[in-house]
Motif scaffolding. Sequence first.
Motif, short mmCIF file in Angstrom:
data_model
loop_
_atom_site.label_atom_id
_atom_site.label_comp_id
_atom_site.label_asym_id
_atom_site.label_seq_id
_atom_site.Cartn_x
_atom_site.Cartn_y
_atom_site.Cartn_z
N LEU A 102 -13.96 22.92 15.52
CA LEU A 102 -13.78 24.33 15.87
C LEU A 102 -13.62 25.17 14.62
N ARG A 103 -12.87 24.64 13.66
CA ARG A 103 -12.70 25.37 12.39
C ARG A 103 -14.05 25.55 11.71
N ASN A 104 -14.87 24.51 11.71
CA ASN A 104 -16.18 24.59 11.06
C ASN A 104 -17.10 25.57 11.77
N GLU A 105 -16.97 25.65 13.10
CA GLU A 105 -17.79 26.61 13.85
C GLU A 105 -17.42 28.04 13.47
N ILE A 106 -16.12 28.28 13.31
CA ILE A 106 -15.67 29.61 12.87
C ILE A 106 -16.16 29.89 11.46
N ALA A 107 -16.03 28.89 10.59
CA ALA A 107 -16.42 29.05 9.19
C ALA A 107 -17.90 29.38 9.06
N GLU A 108 -18.73 28.75 9.87
CA GLU A 108 -20.18 29.02 9.81
C GLU A 108 -20.49 30.47 10.14
N LYS A 109 -19.73 31.04 11.06
CA LYS A 109 -19.96 32.45 11.44
C LYS A 109 -19.62 33.39 10.29
N TYR A 110 -18.58 33.06 9.53
CA TYR A 110 -18.09 33.98 8.51
C TYR A 110 -18.41 33.55 7.08
N LEU A 111 -19.22 32.51 6.92
CA LEU A 111 -19.56 32.06 5.58
C LEU A 111 -20.30 33.13 4.79
N TYR A 112 -21.00 34.01 5.49
CA TYR A 112 -21.74 35.08 4.80
C TYR A 112 -20.79 35.98 4.00
N ILE A 113 -19.55 36.14 4.47
CA ILE A 113 -18.59 36.96 3.74
C ILE A 113 -18.25 36.29 2.42
N ALA A 114 -18.05 34.97 2.45
CA ALA A 114 -17.77 34.23 1.22
C ALA A 114 -18.94 34.37 0.25
N ASP A 115 -20.17 34.30 0.77
CA ASP A 115 -21.36 34.46 -0.08
C ASP A 115 -21.39 35.84 -0.73
N ILE A 116 -21.15 36.86 0.06
CA ILE A 116 -21.20 38.24 -0.44
C ILE A 116 -20.15 38.45 -1.53
N LEU A 117 -18.94 38.01 -1.27
CA LEU A 117 -17.86 38.24 -2.23
C LEU A 117 -18.04 37.39 -3.49
N ALA A 118 -18.60 36.20 -3.36
CA ALA A 118 -18.86 35.38 -4.54
C ALA A 118 -19.90 36.06 -5.43
N LYS A 119 -20.95 36.62 -4.81
CA LYS A 119 -21.99 37.30 -5.58
C LYS A 119 -21.44 38.54 -6.28
N LYS A 120 -20.40 39.13 -5.72
CA LYS A 120 -19.79 40.30 -6.32
C LYS A 120 -19.26 40.00 -7.73
N PHE A 121 -18.87 38.74 -7.96
CA PHE A 121 -18.24 38.38 -9.23
C PHE A 121 -19.17 37.63 -10.18
N VAL A 122 -20.44 37.54 -9.82
CA VAL A 122 -21.42 36.90 -10.70
C VAL A 122 -21.58 37.72 -11.98
N GLY A 123 -21.78 37.03 -13.10
CA GLY A 123 -21.97 37.73 -14.37
C GLY A 123 -20.70 37.87 -15.18
N ARG A 124 -19.64 37.19 -14.77
CA ARG A 124 -18.38 37.25 -15.50
C ARG A 124 -18.02 35.92 -16.15
N GLY A 125 -19.05 35.10 -16.40
CA GLY A 125 -18.81 33.86 -17.12
C GLY A 125 -18.61 32.64 -16.25
#
Length: 245
Positions: free
Chosen positions: A21-44
């Motif tokens: 169940l946790r993984n099912e929830i995580a799959e739905k919201y993984l896009y947020i993790a992707d977006i926020l990770a890309k926000k910090f790209v370029g800082r080493g």
Amino acid sequence: MSEERVNELFKRYKDTGDVALRNEIAEKYLYIADILAKKFVGRGVEYDDLRQVAAFALLRGIDRFDPELGMQFTTFITPTITGEIKNYFRDKSRSIKVPRRLGEISLAVKKYSAEYETENGVKPSVRKIAQALALAEEDIVKALEIGGTVSLDGIAATNEEEGELSLHGLLADGEDKYDDFETKETLRVAMQDFSEDEKALIKYRFVDELSQSETANRLGKSQMFVSRMERKLLLRLKENLRDSF
């Protein structure tokens, strides 16, 4: 997946601890993790490392989230993931020597900020500092992160170890979907206790960039009222955002 379905999954996960169940929830919201990770790209730090940190924060957030509180998960998880990524950079920076040029910029920023505040009674924004020192705003932000210099032209975020950013530094320019996503979520959380007039004042002044006089006309108030209210709202926004980061 509807919000009702999500809340149902959260409740079942809280009751059973079922990892599926946790993984099912995580799959739905993984896009947020992707977006926020890309926000910090370029800082080493490589994107894959940032995504791993963000994904781990997402899982921890799922474990901590309580749907009974009535808050949307996106509202809860965005500052949670952002905070984890910033903590990662903070911990990593402790073992890295600050580059000489960045140290010099930090000193210049501190000197200019002190002189500006003495002359104008307020601290300068990131944009103002960058223009005065003929530097990129990105360089100023990095210097603020290591130097703890305060920028007041709409204080957006603060951390005793990471410095502060201006509201203009937080507000997206409409061209970067990652900035825009984080901005909307972060400001929505920070301003959820603002009245409609208070939200309108912030929008007119810092999104539409209207003058205090124009803002007063829009709100049907005096310019003096807008000036006083603006200062109070920025202080409230600063406190609310401190709790989110």
